[in-house]
Design an enzyme around this catalytic site. Structure first.
Site, PDB file in Angstrom:
ATOM      1  N   SER A 139      83.963  31.020  97.981  1.00  0.00           N
ATOM      2  CA  SER A 139      84.370  31.755  96.784  1.00  0.00           C
ATOM      3  C   SER A 139      83.259  31.867  95.749  1.00  0.00           C
ATOM      4  CB  SER A 139      85.615  31.121  96.156  1.00  0.00           C
ATOM      5  OG  SER A 139      85.397  29.749  95.880  1.00  0.00           O
ATOM      6  N   HIS A 186      83.142  29.224  90.714  1.00  0.00           N
ATOM      7  CA  HIS A 186      83.366  30.665  90.550  1.00  0.00           C
ATOM      8  C   HIS A 186      82.470  31.232  89.464  1.00  0.00           C
ATOM      9  CE1 HIS A 186      87.724  30.194  92.259  1.00  0.00           C
ATOM     10  NE2 HIS A 186      86.788  30.042  93.178  1.00  0.00           N
TER      11      HIS A 186
END
Length: 243
Positions: free
Chosen positions: A153, A207
């Site tokens: 991610s 992230h």
């Protein structure tokens, strides 16, 4: 909440480029079978899937893996990043916590990878993935001294960061799908950050680290393209006239 893929927009970036290279694979099998012309995205997808399958067939599970097993397979964990453990910053980008985790990340990787092909294809795409993932991994260990994290991610957020930066700067290579990319990338990033903020098990530091790294890379790619374009124009003007 996420709009369906607009096939006309996708078609607009699958046409051959000025160098004769297609912007994305002509068929679904091209997403998984690397070819000489298109290998960057298939390799990234295949490695993520292969690591999961090896872990699953090793008897570790399918839906989810135990933390100890994830750590043994290269999870990012600050106390273990000394010596050769530094490679966890890269290895963790290809390790996932289970099937659902893998499926979610593959969706984001597929979307971002397809629309980045006019800008970053093959080797360049792989480098962008690794650098964005590295930025996310470093942000994770800095923010969490004793928290383990895995997954692509951070790298995927970085690829979306590249896309958004290029779109915001008006990069001509993405002009035909500008609104589509901006809407879907914005929803993907915003929704996942909100879910991460509400879910302690999700590493938003990775992230945000990946996103920031991607934004910097996107800016660099935009400036490089402008420089090459200007250089090409100057070279054409300097060509001697036919006698």
């Amino acid at each position: 909440m996420i709009p369906s893929l607009d096939q006309t927009k996708i078609a607009s970036v699958t046409e051959p480029t000025e160098h004769g290279r297609p912007h994305s694979p002509p068929a679904m099998r091209g997403l998984f079978l690397p070819t000489r012309a298109l290998y960057g995205l298939p390799i990234l997808i295949d490695i993520n899937i292969a690591v999961f399958l090896v872990m699953a067939f090793s008897g570790l599970g399918v839906i989810s893996f135990d933390p100890d097993d994830l750590l043994a397979w290269g999870a990012n964990y600050r106390p273990a990043t000394h010596g050769f453990g530094i490679f966890r910053l890269i290895a963790s980008q290809f390790v996932h916590g289970g099937l659902i985790h893998l499926a979610n990340n593959l969706y984001g990787l597929l979307f971002a990878g397809l629309f980045l092909t006019p800008v970053a294809i093959n080797g360049r795409l792989i480098v962008c993935y690794l650098l964005c993932g590295l930025g996310g991994s470093i942000a994770s260990v800095m923010a969490h001294p004793a928290t383990m994290s895995v997954g692509a991610s951070g790298a995927i957020f970085g690829l979306f960061g590249i896309l958004l930066t290029l779109v915001l700067f008006g990069d001509a290579r993405l002009a035909t799908a500008r609104k589509f990319i901006f809407l879907n990338a914005g929803i993907f990033i915003g929704l996942n950050l909100l879910i991460g903020a509400a879910t302690p098990a999700i590493d938003n530091a990775a992230h945000l680290g990946g996103l920031l790294t991607g934004a910097l890379i996107g800016l660099g790619l935009f400036v490089l393209n402008r420089f090459n374009h200007q250089k090409s124009r100057v070279s054409r003007h300097e060509l001697p006239a036919d006698q």
